[in-house]
Design a protein around this motif. Structure first.
Motif, mmCIF file in Angstrom:
data_model
loop_
_atom_site.group_PDB
_atom_site.id
_atom_site.type_symbol
_atom_site.label_atom_id
_atom_site.label_comp_id
_atom_site.label_asym_id
_atom_site.label_seq_id
_atom_site.Cartn_x
_atom_site.Cartn_y
_atom_site.Cartn_z
ATOM 1 N N ILE A 125 0.830 -1.203 0.000
ATOM 2 C CA ILE A 125 0.000 0.000 0.000
ATOM 3 C C ILE A 125 0.865 1.254 0.000
ATOM 4 O O ILE A 125 0.561 2.244 -0.690
ATOM 5 C CB ILE A 125 -0.947 -0.020 1.219
ATOM 6 N N GLU A 126 1.940 1.212 0.793
ATOM 7 C CA GLU A 126 2.837 2.378 0.795
ATOM 8 C C GLU A 126 3.424 2.597 -0.589
ATOM 9 O O GLU A 126 3.564 3.744 -1.047
ATOM 10 C CB GLU A 126 3.947 2.161 1.827
ATOM 11 N N TRP A 127 3.772 1.469 -1.263
ATOM 12 C CA TRP A 127 4.302 1.619 -2.608
ATOM 13 C C TRP A 127 3.237 2.176 -3.554
ATOM 14 O O TRP A 127 3.494 3.075 -4.355
ATOM 15 C CB TRP A 127 4.790 0.261 -3.116
ATOM 16 N N VAL A 128 1.982 1.646 -3.401
ATOM 17 C CA VAL A 128 0.887 2.149 -4.231
ATOM 18 C C VAL A 128 0.621 3.611 -3.926
ATOM 19 O O VAL A 128 0.365 4.418 -4.840
ATOM 20 C CB VAL A 128 -0.384 1.301 -4.008
ATOM 21 N N ASN A 129 0.690 3.980 -2.626
ATOM 22 C CA ASN A 129 0.476 5.391 -2.266
ATOM 23 C C ASN A 129 1.536 6.282 -2.904
ATOM 24 O O ASN A 129 1.240 7.405 -3.346
ATOM 25 C CB ASN A 129 0.492 5.553 -0.746
ATOM 26 N N SER A 130 2.758 5.774 -2.908
ATOM 27 C CA SER A 130 3.804 6.578 -3.545
ATOM 28 C C SER A 130 3.524 6.747 -5.034
ATOM 29 O O SER A 130 3.712 7.834 -5.602
ATOM 30 C CB SER A 130 5.171 5.929 -3.328
ATOM 31 N N GLN A 131 3.051 5.640 -5.656
ATOM 32 C CA GLN A 131 2.697 5.745 -7.066
ATOM 33 C C GLN A 131 1.515 6.696 -7.266
ATOM 34 O O GLN A 131 1.489 7.488 -8.220
ATOM 35 C CB GLN A 131 2.353 4.350 -7.616
ATOM 36 N N LEU A 132 0.519 6.577 -6.334
ATOM 37 C CA LEU A 132 -0.629 7.480 -6.427
ATOM 38 C C LEU A 132 -0.211 8.930 -6.235
ATOM 39 O O LEU A 132 -0.762 9.838 -6.862
ATOM 40 C CB LEU A 132 -1.693 7.089 -5.393
ATOM 41 N N GLN A 133 0.755 9.124 -5.325
ATOM 42 C CA GLN A 133 1.244 10.473 -5.112
ATOM 43 C C GLN A 133 1.881 11.027 -6.387
ATOM 44 O O GLN A 133 1.659 12.184 -6.778
ATOM 45 C CB GLN A 133 2.260 10.483 -3.962
ATOM 46 N N LYS A 134 2.642 10.125 -7.039
ATOM 47 C CA LYS A 134 3.242 10.555 -8.301
ATOM 48 C C LYS A 134 2.173 10.856 -9.341
ATOM 49 O O LYS A 134 2.242 11.854 -10.069
ATOM 50 C CB LYS A 134 4.181 9.476 -8.813
ATOM 51 N N GLN A 135 1.145 9.948 -9.385
ATOM 52 C CA GLN A 135 0.072 10.174 -10.344
ATOM 53 C C GLN A 135 -0.707 11.447 -10.022
ATOM 54 O O GLN A 135 -1.157 12.157 -10.923
ATOM 55 C CB GLN A 135 -0.865 8.967 -10.371
ATOM 56 N N ALA A 136 -0.880 11.703 -8.693
ATOM 57 C CA ALA A 136 -1.573 12.928 -8.311
ATOM 58 C C ALA A 136 -0.800 14.160 -8.764
ATOM 59 O O ALA A 136 -1.373 15.150 -9.239
ATOM 60 C CB ALA A 136 -1.788 12.960 -6.796
ATOM 61 N N GLU A 137 0.515 14.076 -8.587
ATOM 62 C CA GLU A 137 1.335 15.195 -9.060
ATOM 63 C C GLU A 137 1.228 15.348 -10.576
ATOM 64 O O GLU A 137 1.107 16.462 -11.096
ATOM 65 C CB GLU A 137 2.780 14.974 -8.633
ATOM 66 N N GLU A 138 1.258 14.183 -11.265
ATOM 67 C CA GLU A 138 1.097 14.251 -12.710
ATOM 68 C C GLU A 138 -0.269 14.782 -13.101
ATOM 69 O O GLU A 138 -0.413 15.551 -14.058
ATOM 70 C CB GLU A 138 1.313 12.860 -13.311
#
Length: 593
Positions: free
Chosen positions: A273-286
């Motif tokens: 989940i932390e890894w997914v959150n980091s990816q989501l954070q990146k996607q949110a930034e994108e």
């Protein structure tokens, strides 16, 4: 399971201990019952036999003395009345002898002493009392006195001695019975003490046994469980004591292992989940960057693209006006195509901008009176309504929380679509109504137009979806997509009522105010109370359900004079494109069938 079967179970141990204690207590209880019965028997003997025997023996002595005194008095005086104590004493003596004999049935020594007293008394009466009475009656008192001698006195003294012997026997029996009472009472007390000692010993043994086979193993198990509860999920739990506790320890240990496995899975899932959150954070930034790009695109579309489109449209229109008829027919047709394409591109860009701004450029929710909104809608669609000779009516509309410009745009699109997709041979009628359903306002826009097939009911709300060609019904195909987005932005839903008998009915919901919900509940409760009063009250309640003086709420068939109908005016001949632009608030509407 094998460990569970080893040794006596806790239940078996407790049952065995309680069984032994129960047998001992039952034995003691039986012995105490027997001793208590014997003690009661002895007490009854003291109270009901030996006691009365002693009293009656004393009374017998008194009765015999009364007889002897009466005989001597009669011998002295010769008075017949002196014999009354003697006669009564004889009767009383017989009664006492019978009673003593009955009470002494279990005491042979007493009965033997009573027999001696009875024999001596009979001899005394036969040898002394009766002869004296007979002699006095025949020869006088002096003759009777002569018969009373020392020998007769000694004979009565013998009776007195026998009565004393009887009393001594009774006293002896009484003392023996009293001794038995004391003995059985002491035995009963001893048995009670023994029972108390057995209960005490059983309690001590039970306490020690419970401490050994229950409390200590349970305390050890609790201590191990607490270690696990404190976070040491790797600690192996071992049981001790009865098989039940060992089995419980095994179950708890299996549960611990299961929890440990699940915690490992949770830990792994957390890492994922932390890894997914980091990816989501990146996607949110994108996505943020993409939104900024979209905003920039919207700015360019609204300013930079509009200017060349206006220039193309303007010069195409100039070519059309200046060289109309000077070129051949095909050139005029090409110029007309260019002008129409430029205008449609302008409308499409405006509609896309409006669609993208819904929910993004917000002014905040306020309380909006939809009656006022319907007035604005009527004003904005007035030209299209007059051109199509259409009639717009609406019922009493609620007040909701929302954004007034968006709600106005929503209803303008619905009314414009209803007017546009009218039947050519039937005057168009559009009616907007509202009703409260399950805490939401359900608002309906009903017309008598060409209708929609049920299989296309969901397709019409998709952006750029058209059911007809742009030549048959002009438009960009985005109007109902805007309607859906506005409704969902306000927390509602929109759909086509496929059960409508005629035309098209589009319904959508908007959250109701708390005051409206409470008022509806109160009205429903009042209506239920009125219904209990009879059919007449029901009719009155139904009449009161339609507020007086409100705009028409009965559909397209309502009186045209109702509030909400468009004011009459002279119909103006306009080209379809111009009428479409006036009736749809900038061309934002859906082209549906």
């Amino acid at each position: 399971m094998k460990a569970y079967q080893q040794g006596w179970t806790l239940r078996r141990r407790v049952v065995a201990l309680l069984g032994v204690v129960l047998v001992l207590l039952l034995g003691l209880a039986a012995a105490e019952a027997a001793v208590a019965a014997k003690n009661r028997e002895n007490i009854d003997a003291v109270l009901l036999k030996t006691g009365p025997l002693r009293v009656q023996a004393q009374e017998l002595m008194s009765v015999l003395l009364d007889q002897e005194t009466s005989v001597r008095g009669y011998a002295v005086n010769g008075d017949r009345s002196d014999l009354e104590p003697y006669q009564e004493g004889v009767k009383r003596e017989q009664s006492l002898v019978t009673s003593i004999r009955d009470l002494s049935a279990d005491y042979p020594d007493v009965r033997r002493s009573l027999d001696v007293v009875e024999q001596q008394t009979a001899q005394w009466r036969a040898q002394v009392a009766e002869p004296v009475i007979t002699t006095v009656e025949r020869d006088g008192a002096e003759a009777g006195q002569a018969l009373i001698t020392d020998a007769t006195r000694q004979q009565f003294d013998g009776i007195r001695a026998s009565v004393n012997t009887l009393q001594d026997e009774i006293l002896t029996v009484r003392e023996e019975t009293a001794d038995r009472v004391n003995s059985t009472s002491n035995t009963l007390v001893v048995l009670l003490i023994i029972a108390a000692l057995v209960v005490t010993a059983a309690g001590v043994v039970m306490l020690l046994s419970l401490d050994r086979i229950l409390i200590r193993p349970l305390a050890a198990l609790v201590s191990q469980v607490r270690e696990v509860a404190d976070g040491d999920y790797r600690h192996h739990i071992e049981g001790s004591g009865p098989p039940e506790f060992r089995r419980l320890a095994e179950d708890i240990d299996q549960m611990r292992m299961k929890i440990a496995r699940e915690l490992d899975e949770v830990r792994e899932a957390r890492e994922r989940i932390e890894w997914v959150n980091s990816q989501l954070q990146k996607q949110a930034e994108e996505l943020t960057r993409s939104n900024r790009d979209l905003e920039q695109f919207a700015y360019v579309a609204s300013h930079d693209l509009q200017e060349p489109l206006r220039k193309v449209a303007s010069f195409c229109q100039l070519l059309q006006r200046r060289y109309a008829g000077q070129l051949d027919e095909r050139a005029d047709q090409y110029i007309a195509f260019a002008v129409d394409g430029a205008q449609r591109m302008q409308r499409l860009i405006n509609d896309l901008l409006a669609f993208s701004r819904i929910g993004r450029l917000t002014t905040g929710f306020t309380e909006v009176d939809l009656n006022k909104v319907m007035g604005d809608v009527a004003g904005q669609t007035e030209a299209a309504l007059q051109y199509a000779d259409a009639e717009l009516t609406w019922g009493e509309m609620p007040t909701i929380r929302g954004e007034e410009p968006l709600l106005t745009n929503l209803l303008v699109n619905l009314v414009s679509n209803s007017v546009k997709f009218r039947r050519p041979d039937v005057p168009a009628k559009v009616h907007v109504s509202a009703r409260l359903v399950d805490g939401e306002w359900e608002i309906s826009c009903r017309d008598n137009g060409i209708g929609i097939e049920p299989e296309f009911a969901d397709k019409i709300f998709v952006i750029f979806q058209r059911l007809h060609s742009k030549d048959a019904y002009p438009g960009t195909g985005i109007g109902l997509a805007i309607v859906k987005k506005i409704v969902e932005y306000h927390g509602g839903r929109v759909w086509v009522d496929t059960d409508a008998d005629e035309g098209t009915t589009i319904r959508f919901t908007l959250p109701a105010l708390e005051a409206d919900i409470e008022a509806a509940k109160a009205a429903e409760a009042a209506a239920d109370g009125d219904a209990a009063d009879g059919d007449a009250a029901d009719g009155d309640a139904a009449d009161a359900a339609e507020p007086a003086g409100t705009p028409a709420a009965g559909g397209a068939e309502t009186d045209p004079a109702d509030a909400g109908r468009q004011p009459d005016g002279e119909a103006r001949e306009e080209p379809p494109a111009q009428a479409d632009r006036h009736g749809t608030n900038g061309g934002m509407k859906e082209t549906v069938g």
